[in-house]
Design an enzyme around this catalytic site. Structure first.
Site, short mmCIF file in Angstrom:
data_model
loop_
_atom_site.label_atom_id
_atom_site.label_comp_id
_atom_site.label_asym_id
_atom_site.label_seq_id
_atom_site.Cartn_x
_atom_site.Cartn_y
_atom_site.Cartn_z
N TYR A 1 76.82 10.81 4.98
CA TYR A 1 78.04 9.41 5.55
C TYR A 1 78.92 9.64 6.24
O TYR A 1 78.15 10.22 7.56
CB TYR A 1 78.46 10.46 3.93
CG TYR A 1 77.46 10.64 2.35
CD1 TYR A 1 77.42 9.03 2.07
CD2 TYR A 1 77.63 11.65 1.91
CE1 TYR A 1 76.32 8.85 0.91
CE2 TYR A 1 76.53 11.05 0.11
CZ TYR A 1 76.22 9.91 0.26
OH TYR A 1 75.29 9.81 -0.95
N ARG B 1 81.26 20.78 3.63
CA ARG B 1 79.60 20.16 3.76
C ARG B 1 79.14 19.81 4.77
O ARG B 1 79.48 19.07 5.42
CB ARG B 1 79.23 20.11 2.54
CG ARG B 1 78.02 19.33 2.67
CD ARG B 1 77.35 19.44 1.05
NE ARG B 1 77.56 20.97 0.04
CZ ARG B 1 76.80 20.64 -0.57
NH1 ARG B 1 76.63 19.17 -1.53
NH2 ARG B 1 76.94 22.04 -1.98
N GLY C 1 73.40 23.34 -8.42
CA GLY C 1 73.77 21.76 -8.46
C GLY C 1 73.29 21.63 -10.11
O GLY C 1 73.90 21.17 -10.93
N ARG C 2 72.38 21.20 -9.64
CA ARG C 2 70.79 20.74 -11.16
C ARG C 2 71.31 21.80 -11.15
O ARG C 2 70.77 21.60 -13.56
CB ARG C 2 69.98 20.26 -10.76
CG ARG C 2 70.24 18.61 -9.47
CD ARG C 2 68.75 18.28 -9.49
NE ARG C 2 69.45 16.83 -8.11
CZ ARG C 2 68.13 16.72 -8.25
NH1 ARG C 2 66.85 16.76 -8.58
NH2 ARG C 2 68.19 15.61 -7.04
#
Length: 355
Positions: A183, A231, A324-325
Site C-alpha cells: 500500500y 505495520r 488474524g485468521r
C-alpha cells in the site's frame, strides 16, 4: 506463569495481555466508508473473546485511500460518530481499541475479494483514480495511478494526522500506521515500486522519508500518552526489493519519530514473490528487528497454537503476537489459550455458567 498473559505497557496504555487481533479488512462498510453493526459485532466479539488489543481493519484516511468502495474510513466527523459505539463496546470488555490508519495507494479502487469481477473498479461503478509514487499500475488489470507530487504527499501526511485526531475523538486508545503490504507508504519504501528521482525516491533515506513524515505527524497529533504502532513489510521476498536489513534501519528511525512498536509483516510490493509460508514464518523477522534495532515488535503470520504464541513472547522474539485468521475461526482463542497455559481465563459473567 504464562508470559503471554502478562500486561504490556505502551506509553499511557496498558494491554491486559500480549494477544492482539490483527487488522483484517471486512469490505463491509456502509455508504461513504462508515462502519456498521457488522464492525461492532466483529470487533466486539474478539474483545469478549479476550484479545488484549483489538485493531480495526485498514481504515482509510481519505476516500481515495480505500482498497475497495466497501472499505471503512476516518476522514470526517460522521466517521467519528459511527465508530464511537464500536470502540465503547470493545473498551467495555476490557480490551484496548486501536485503529489502523491506511492509504491503499495504487492498490485502491479494486473489487472486494468475493465480487464476481476482479481488478480495478471503474468510475461508473463507484471507483476512482488511485495515486502512487509513479504512473504504473500494480498489475495490468488494476487502475493506472496518478503520481503524487510533493504537494500531494504533504496532503496525505496531513490526512494521516487529521485521522489520528479523529481516532481519539472516536474512542480509539492507540493508533497504527499501515506501511506494509504494497500500500501507499510501502510503495514509497520499496525500490520495486518507487522509481522517483526527487526527494522521495532514490536511496533508502529518501524512500523512507514519506513514512517517517507520517509517523512524526501522527505522534505530534496524538500527544505523548497515546501508543503509536506501525505495520511494515519487513521484506519483499524478492531480489532487488526491500530487505530485513532495511527494516532494521527503518525501525530505528520510526522509534526516533515516536513509534512504540513495529508490527512485523511482510510482502505485498511484488505481484509474484517466493514467500516461505509456514507456521510462524514471519516471526524471525520480528525477532531480528527487535534484537538489532532495539525496538518492541509484534509478530504475525500463521500463529495458531497457544504454546507457539507463548514461546514467541517468552523467548524474546516479539513483545506481542497478532492473530488474524485464527481469530476469525475462533473469537475465544485467547480465553481458551489462557486455560491451556495455566492463566486465569476470566470469562465474562454472562458466560461463566458454561465453565
Amino acid at each position: 506463569m504464562s508470559t503471554l498473559f502478562t500486561p504490556l505497557a505502551l506509553r499511557g496504555v496498558t494491554l491486559p495481555n500480549r494477544i492482539a487481533m490483527a487488522p483484517m479488512c471486512q469490505y463491509s462498510a456502509g455508504p461513504d466508508g462508515l462502519p456498521t453493526d457488522w464492525h461492532r459485532v466483529h470487533l466486539g466479539s474478539r474483545a469478549v473473546g479476550g484479545a488484549g488489543l483489538v485493531l480495526s481493519e485498514a481504515t482509510a484516511v481519505v476516500p481515495e485511500g480505500r482498497i475497495t468502495p466497501q472499505d471503512v474510513g476516518l476522514w470526517s466527523d460522521a466517521h467519528v460518530d459511527a465508530w464511537r459505539p464500536v470502540t465503547a463496546f470493545v473498551a467495555g470488555q476490557g480490551a484496548v481499541p486501536a485503529v489502523q490508519l491506511a492509504h491503499a495507494g495504487f492498490k485502491a479502487s479494486t473489487y472486494r475479494p468475493w465480487a464476481p469481477r476482479h481488478g480495478g473498479v471503474p468510475d461508473a461503478e463507484g471507483g476512482w483514480t488511485p495515486v502512487g509514487p509513479g504512473g504504473d499500475p500494480f498489475v495490468p488489470d488494476y487502475r493506472t495511478p496518478a503520481a503524487l507530487d510533493e504537494a500531494g504527499i504533504a496532503a496525505v501526511v496531513a490526512a494521516f494526522a487529521a485521522a489520528a485526531r479523529r481516532a481519539l475523538d472516536a474512542g480509539f486508545a492507540a493508533v497504527e500506521i499501515h506501511a506494509a503490504h504494497g500500500y501507499l507508504l510501502h510503495e514509497f519504501l520499496s525500490p520495486l515500486t518507487n522509481r522517483r528521482a526527487d526527494g522521495y525516491g532514490g536511496d533508502r533515506a529518501a524512500r523512507m522519508r514519506f513514512t517517517l513524515e507520517v509517523a512524526r505527524a501522527v505522534r505530534a497529533e496524538v500527544g505523548e500518552a497515546v501508543p503509536v504502532l506501525t505495520r511494515i513489510s519487513a521484506t519483499d521476498w524478492t531480489d532487488g526489493g526491500w530487505t530485513v536489513e532495511d527494516s532494521v534501519v527503518l525501525a530505528g528511525e520510526l522509534a526516533a519519530a515516536g513509534v512504540d512498536l513495529v508490527d512485523t509483516s511482510s510482502g505485498g510490493a511484488a505481484a509474484r514473490a517466493s514467500v516461505p509460508v509456514g507456521p510462524g514464518y514471519q516471526v524471525p523477522l520480528a525477532a531480528r528487528i527487535r534484537r538489532d534495532a532495539g525496538v518492541p515488535t509484534g509478530a504475525v503470520g500463521l500463529i495458531v497454537e497457544p504454546e507457539q504464541a507463548e514461546q514467541i513472547v517468552a523467548g524474546g522474539e516479539a513483545d506481542l503476537v497478532l492473530l488474524g485468521r485464527e481469530l476469525l475461526r475462533d473469537p475465544y482463542w485467547p480465553r481458551r489459550a489462557a486455560a491451556k497455559l495455566g492463566a486465569t481465563p476470566a470469562w465474562p459473567d454472562q458466560y461463566a455458567r458454561a465453565f
